[in-house]
Design a protein around this motif. Sequence first.
Motif, PDB file in Angstrom:
ATOM      1  N   ASP A  34       0.797  -1.239   0.116  1.00  0.00           N
ATOM      2  CA  ASP A  34      -0.016  -0.140  -0.044  1.00  0.00           C
ATOM      3  C   ASP A  34       1.155   1.247   0.018  1.00  0.00           C
ATOM      4  O   ASP A  34       0.616   2.096  -0.477  1.00  0.00           O
ATOM      5  N   GLY A  35       1.841   1.053   0.927  1.00  0.00           N
ATOM      6  CA  GLY A  35       2.766   2.376   0.746  1.00  0.00           C
ATOM      7  C   GLY A  35       3.364   2.735  -0.526  1.00  0.00           C
ATOM      8  O   GLY A  35       3.270   3.861  -1.002  1.00  0.00           O
ATOM      9  N   TRP A  49       3.111   5.801  -3.056  1.00  0.00           N
ATOM     10  CA  TRP A  49       3.959   6.401  -3.568  1.00  0.00           C
ATOM     11  C   TRP A  49       4.128   6.623  -4.804  1.00  0.00           C
ATOM     12  O   TRP A  49       4.217   8.004  -5.420  1.00  0.00           O
ATOM     13  N   VAL A  50       3.758   5.702  -5.566  1.00  0.00           N
ATOM     14  CA  VAL A  50       3.542   5.818  -7.231  1.00  0.00           C
ATOM     15  C   VAL A  50       2.317   6.821  -7.357  1.00  0.00           C
ATOM     16  O   VAL A  50       2.462   7.515  -8.324  1.00  0.00           O
ATOM     17  N   VAL A  51       1.193   6.750  -6.927  1.00  0.00           N
ATOM     18  CA  VAL A  51       0.009   7.547  -7.150  1.00  0.00           C
ATOM     19  C   VAL A  51       0.558   8.897  -6.977  1.00  0.00           C
ATOM     20  O   VAL A  51       0.228   9.862  -7.653  1.00  0.00           O
ATOM     21  N   TYR A  52       1.413   9.209  -5.803  1.00  0.00           N
ATOM     22  CA  TYR A  52       1.559  10.632  -5.378  1.00  0.00           C
ATOM     23  C   TYR A  52       2.795  11.130  -6.183  1.00  0.00           C
ATOM     24  O   TYR A  52       2.724  12.109  -6.578  1.00  0.00           O
ATOM     25  N   THR A  53       3.635  10.475  -6.664  1.00  0.00           N
ATOM     26  CA  THR A  53       4.779  10.838  -7.420  1.00  0.00           C
ATOM     27  C   THR A  53       4.246  11.246  -8.894  1.00  0.00           C
ATOM     28  O   THR A  53       4.498  12.099  -9.274  1.00  0.00           O
ATOM     29  N   ASP A  79       0.337  13.702 -11.685  1.00  0.00           N
ATOM     30  CA  ASP A  79      -0.076  14.651 -12.765  1.00  0.00           C
ATOM     31  C   ASP A  79      -0.271  14.108 -13.973  1.00  0.00           C
ATOM     32  O   ASP A  79      -0.823  14.348 -15.015  1.00  0.00           O
ATOM     33  N   TYR A  80      -0.385  12.475 -14.014  1.00  0.00           N
ATOM     34  CA  TYR A  80      -0.749  11.562 -14.940  1.00  0.00           C
ATOM     35  C   TYR A  80      -2.087  10.959 -14.646  1.00  0.00           C
ATOM     36  O   TYR A  80      -2.424  10.829 -13.866  1.00  0.00           O
ATOM     37  N   PRO A  81      -2.662  10.544 -15.987  1.00  0.00           N
ATOM     38  CA  PRO A  81      -3.977   9.783 -15.526  1.00  0.00           C
ATOM     39  C   PRO A  81      -3.641   8.266 -15.390  1.00  0.00           C
ATOM     40  O   PRO A  81      -2.791   7.550 -16.006  1.00  0.00           O
ATOM     41  N   LEU A  82      -3.848   8.052 -14.004  1.00  0.00           N
ATOM     42  CA  LEU A  82      -3.216   6.799 -13.220  1.00  0.00           C
ATOM     43  C   LEU A  82      -4.336   5.767 -13.048  1.00  0.00           C
ATOM     44  O   LEU A  82      -4.171   4.603 -12.752  1.00  0.00           O
ATOM     45  N   GLU A  83      -5.615   5.856 -13.520  1.00  0.00           N
ATOM     46  CA  GLU A  83      -6.400   4.905 -13.319  1.00  0.00           C
ATOM     47  C   GLU A  83      -6.300   3.646 -13.741  1.00  0.00           C
ATOM     48  O   GLU A  83      -6.535   2.491 -12.933  1.00  0.00           O
TER      49      GLU A  83
END
Lengths: 242, 255
Positions: free
Chosen positions: B166-167, B171-175, B178-182
């Motif tokens: 989860d961490g 981290w990936v989502v936070y970094t 700016d990109y579409p990550l869905e």
Amino acid sequence: MISFRNVSKKFGKLQVLDSVTLDVYPSKSYALIGPNGSGKTTMIKSLLGLVVPTSGDIVFEEKSILTDWQYREKIGYMPQIGRYPENITIGQLVDMMRNIRPSQDKIDEELIDAFKLYKIYDKKMHSLSGGTRQKVSAALAFLFNPPVLILDEPTAGLDPVSVEIFKEKITAEKLKGKLMLITSHVLNDLDELTTDVVYIFEGRIQYHNSIEALKRETNEKRLGKAIATLIQQKELLDSITE
Amino acid sequence: MTRVIKYIFYDLLRTRFILLYTLFLLVSTFAMFQIDSDPGKVVLSLLNVVLMVVPLISVVFTTIHFFNSYEFIELMLAQPVNRRVIFFSEYISVATSLCGAYVAGIGIPSLLFGADSSVFTLLFTGVMLTLVFVALAFLSSVLTRDKAKAIGIALLFWFYFSLIYDGLLLWVVYTFCDYPLEKITLTLIAFNPVDLARIIMLLQLDISALMGYTGAFYKSFFGSHMGLLFSSSILLVWIALPLWLAMRIFSRKDL
């Protein structure tokens, strides 16, 4: 008939069996001898499929055992150190084994009677002494009347009376034409119980012949002496060739 | 096979651990229903317990059981019994007793206090998580001969999937926010059975709105039948893959 074909086994870097080739036949009784750590138990365990050989093949009645498991119906195995579920009683253990092995028609309870195991049927396995454990192992190995018997140090830890009972039983089964593989360090016992001798040293079979022939070759009357002479001769030969 | 299973069950029931586990779940579910009368909220509270406790109990109990029944396994292997039969009997016995304890422990109080369909989803995800983590624990048990090491590896699986992953995801989502990550997070979630279970559950509880735009995206994906089918089949892969690997190792293991 059982044949080992170039069986090798490595535990990590340690070469325990080094291309062992051996044929054993029914109605003969083989003594597997060799110093501690020479690979006797590993050989037996690989025949039972407990240890998987690194290379080579073991054939039981024309069929490779490496993918098979049904052949074990024909083997009675008495381990060197009997390891059993600790929380069950002797009676439960015997019942369990009878449940798991389907051949119910020819049960042989002679050893259970002879060792008087039925008297301590409600004793838990963890409370047993080493010798009683050996008796249970022995009784279980003979229970299903198998044509092949593998006994790993059968008399170690047994009291003299039990040893005699057990030896009588082994001799009786031998006369019935069973194939026996026995390892032991008590060469006097093997002298009575076996017909052939297989000497293993450092994972290799150094000598394989009948006991008669060995005694003739070495001019000795007792198996113990004969083996000692054999080893001395080997060492002498090795020192000359070096 | 049924004979072998019978003896393993007998052994499992005698340790009384399964009974204690059932009792623990019963008591905590009862307590939650006492505190709150809204079944939806209770299920949500239970979810947090289930996501941590169920995998932990599963891995620890399975590894300890495997090493305690080493003698039994050794004894069976010298008999005319197939190695696979022994392996699957062990898995089936351990998995069914843990699942049974879980279903009884959560299910009985929920039925008594009158629960909605979300409880069934909770039961389903819990059972799936048990099956996954029992399989992972079997994998760690056959990897080594040392009991302590095996428990260590099993706990590492738990630690990784419950906390570390989860961490990393956060981290990936936070970094890359700016990109579409869905779609990427959707894929990444599939690599963690615990997250998968959590998301199935959260969507069922209809609180996905709290997760904003991503929540809406998940809702449209996981909320549909296809989504449920997808997540369930990924969980099945999470059961089958470790189990298959463990069986392969076990069938060549020296005892």
